[in-house]
Design an enzyme around this catalytic site. Sequence first.
Site, PDB file in Angstrom:
ATOM      1  N   ARG B  29      -3.876   5.981   5.035  1.00 46.97           N
ATOM      2  CA  ARG B  29      -2.949   5.322   5.964  1.00 46.97           C
ATOM      3  C   ARG B  29      -2.274   4.104   5.316  1.00 46.97           C
ATOM      4  O   ARG B  29      -1.114   4.137   4.965  1.00 46.97           O
ATOM      5  CB  ARG B  29      -3.703   4.914   7.249  1.00 46.97           C
ATOM      6  CG  ARG B  29      -2.789   4.625   8.433  1.00 46.97           C
ATOM      7  CD  ARG B  29      -2.214   3.226   8.479  1.00 46.97           C
ATOM      8  NE  ARG B  29      -3.253   2.186   8.486  1.00 46.97           N
ATOM      9  CZ  ARG B  29      -2.987   0.901   8.285  1.00 46.97           C
ATOM     10  NH1 ARG B  29      -1.751   0.489   8.076  1.00 46.97           N
ATOM     11  NH2 ARG B  29      -3.972   0.020   8.273  1.00 46.97           N
ATOM     12  N   ASP B  30      -3.021   3.052   5.067  1.00 45.85           N
ATOM     13  CA  ASP B  30      -2.424   1.833   4.521  1.00 45.85           C
ATOM     14  C   ASP B  30      -1.904   2.069   3.106  1.00 45.85           C
ATOM     15  O   ASP B  30      -0.908   1.470   2.694  1.00 45.85           O
ATOM     16  CB  ASP B  30      -3.472   0.711   4.522  1.00 45.85           C
ATOM     17  CG  ASP B  30      -2.856  -0.670   4.420  1.00 45.85           C
ATOM     18  OD1 ASP B  30      -1.626  -0.797   4.587  1.00 45.85           O
ATOM     19  OD2 ASP B  30      -3.597  -1.633   4.163  1.00 45.85           O
ATOM     20  N   HIS B 220      -6.071  -7.672   0.221  1.00 48.64           N
ATOM     21  CA  HIS B 220      -5.106  -7.113  -0.727  1.00 48.64           C
ATOM     22  C   HIS B 220      -5.248  -7.870  -2.045  1.00 48.64           C
ATOM     23  O   HIS B 220      -5.588  -9.046  -2.064  1.00 48.64           O
ATOM     24  CB  HIS B 220      -3.691  -7.216  -0.158  1.00 48.64           C
ATOM     25  CG  HIS B 220      -3.425  -6.171   0.892  1.00 48.64           C
ATOM     26  ND1 HIS B 220      -2.450  -5.217   0.761  1.00 48.64           N
ATOM     27  CD2 HIS B 220      -4.039  -5.924   2.070  1.00 48.64           C
ATOM     28  CE1 HIS B 220      -2.461  -4.427   1.822  1.00 48.64           C
ATOM     29  NE2 HIS B 220      -3.417  -4.838   2.643  1.00 48.64           N
ATOM     30  N   CYS B 251       2.512  -2.486  -4.480  1.00 49.44           N
ATOM     31  CA  CYS B 251       3.130  -3.785  -4.308  1.00 49.44           C
ATOM     32  C   CYS B 251       4.561  -3.658  -4.815  1.00 49.44           C
ATOM     33  O   CYS B 251       4.818  -3.000  -5.815  1.00 49.44           O
ATOM     34  CB  CYS B 251       2.343  -4.792  -5.135  1.00 49.44           C
ATOM     35  SG  CYS B 251       3.236  -6.281  -5.540  1.00 49.44           S
ATOM     36  N   ASN B 260      -4.072  -2.701  -1.735  1.00 45.28           N
ATOM     37  CA  ASN B 260      -5.429  -2.893  -1.242  1.00 45.28           C
ATOM     38  C   ASN B 260      -6.453  -3.014  -2.366  1.00 45.28           C
ATOM     39  O   ASN B 260      -6.254  -2.516  -3.472  1.00 45.28           O
ATOM     40  CB  ASN B 260      -5.821  -1.693  -0.376  1.00 45.28           C
ATOM     41  CG  ASN B 260      -5.021  -1.633   0.913  1.00 45.28           C
ATOM     42  OD1 ASN B 260      -5.270  -2.384   1.833  1.00 45.28           O
ATOM     43  ND2 ASN B 260      -4.021  -0.759   0.948  1.00 45.28           N
TER      44      ASN B 260
END
Lengths: 309, 309
Positions: B29-30, B220, B251, B260
């Site tokens: 997801r993230d 993060h 990023c 992450n």
Amino acid sequence: MGAREVGLPERVPAGGLPPRVEIWEVGARDGLQNESSVVPVEVKLEFLDRLAGAGLTTLEATSFVHPKWVPQLADAEQLLAGLDRHDGVRYPVLVPNDRGLNRALEAGVDHIAIFASATETFAQRNLNSTFDDQFGMFEPVVARARKEGLEVRGYLSMCFGDPWEGVVDVEQVVRAGKRLLDFGCSQLSLGDTIGVATTNQVTRLIEAFGDTSALAVHFHDTYGQALANTEAALRAGVSTVDSSAGGLGGCPYAESATGNLATEDLVWLLEGLGVEHGVDLGKLVETSVWMAGQLGRPSPSRVVNALAG
Amino acid sequence: MGAREVGLPERVPAGGLPPRVEIWEVGARDGLQNESSVVPVEVKLEFLDRLAGAGLTTLEATSFVHPKWVPQLADAEQLLAGLDRHDGVRYPVLVPNDRGLNRALEAGVDHIAIFASATETFAQRNLNSTFDDQFGMFEPVVARARKEGLEVRGYLSMCFGDPWEGVVDVEQVVRAGKRLLDFGCSQLSLGDTIGVATTNQVTRLIEAFGDTSALAVHFHDTYGQALANTEAALRAGVSTVDSSAGGLGGCPYAESATGNLATEDLVWLLEGLGVEHGVDLGKLVETSVWMAGQLGRPSPSRVVNALAG
């Protein structure tokens, strides 16, 4: 690309840490000796000049290891002759043996570092010596250096794991380290040469030494543990930390994977912890961005990547 | 490239840490929601299947945020319908609001996460709400989800710094977090959305909460601090940690810089600390190497790079 205006973390001082950390910057030596290409001496000189300009006060400048083994640093004499020494900055050089010491003395060096092994196999492979015999090799080098008025640091490698032997015995590391200090080394840098250590291991080793006043730590970020390990060392009483600007010191496995702990990532932590470090992070990031351009590849430092606009 | 035979760090258990850490894996997801390309649903399904096969037991699967905002996860229904659920594995999904909850209920989801802001500016920019009004928005969503028998996690973002506001007030974070718990969230994940936090800040915030039993942390690695911050959280009593396999979650500043904390780097630390994690590191590295191939770019995880031969 230049550095963006630099943000800094929130300063949250708390107990349990040294008020000031001395950063032992190894980028010009440990960083560049692992580069596949040879960096021109003019670039190295500008690199060292910029590092001093960013506030770093200990710059390991080069090495007198035989050029056959480290061709990247074959220009050691030329570099030292051309060095624009900043006030208050030390420029130690690595010296592997008696011949290296001769070269260092001729070049007018006043601070050297020797490089010993905490394990049998690495002593054999890197020093062409047994574990025990290495001390017989280093003792006269340190004695002569001290007699000539030089300060001497001892590096001890493979303190937390060895690629051939696996686990390294804590008592063996302590014995080896204390012998180097007994010979006259004023500082002992405990190296995690292959980057495998985790934090409890760091605490355990430093506590086994007892007196932390002469200790430094040298972590590689191969498994992403370098900064956490460094903090564990600080909390155990160590106040000298080795790192390399931009995380220089390539890992053979991936183009952008790091060798050494990046100085910028360390500075970010120290700033947040309220520990004095003396570094202008903006200037340091600019320097690493410039050096990445010289090397033709991106810096592996997270802070450099975050702040380089 | 496949994963090499996996080494592991020396296990050095010591006090002051939870005996077991639950890893909340957010890669699907993230991680993927930040990819520039849309990953095919078949690849996502294989990714989740491999993650479960590697021993991870909480896999945040997808998000019901409107596809206009996160086109990368527009296939949420299709993904959930195709999911090969492993025994003992939870598959929570992100739900932004009441409409998202409708979709989640229709898809048969039994565990959701909502996403709140610790700051005014991020509430306005990310939630199109004021800081205060967001609670009025979330309260009925959580209440209905609980009434339907769902478990609910609350994410709280910008807990350690905000790109517009800078320093974030600790008491404001605690107030916001406690409201989410009071609404019926069973867990609260404290997010360092921009990766600026350092360790004392982490300790301070967790201590300000007092009771750590419902807390998780979500770091993060933008400034290289994620692993050190995670360890600080563990030492402060937290035992649920968010991370993403391979450090997925790019990023914008650099091709290989992470979003992450990489699950592999976390597992290396936990293994070294003797903290139970349940993950087969070799299988996980293989999964991240495979996923990096699907995405066409290297993993930013140090451990993945070190172990991928």
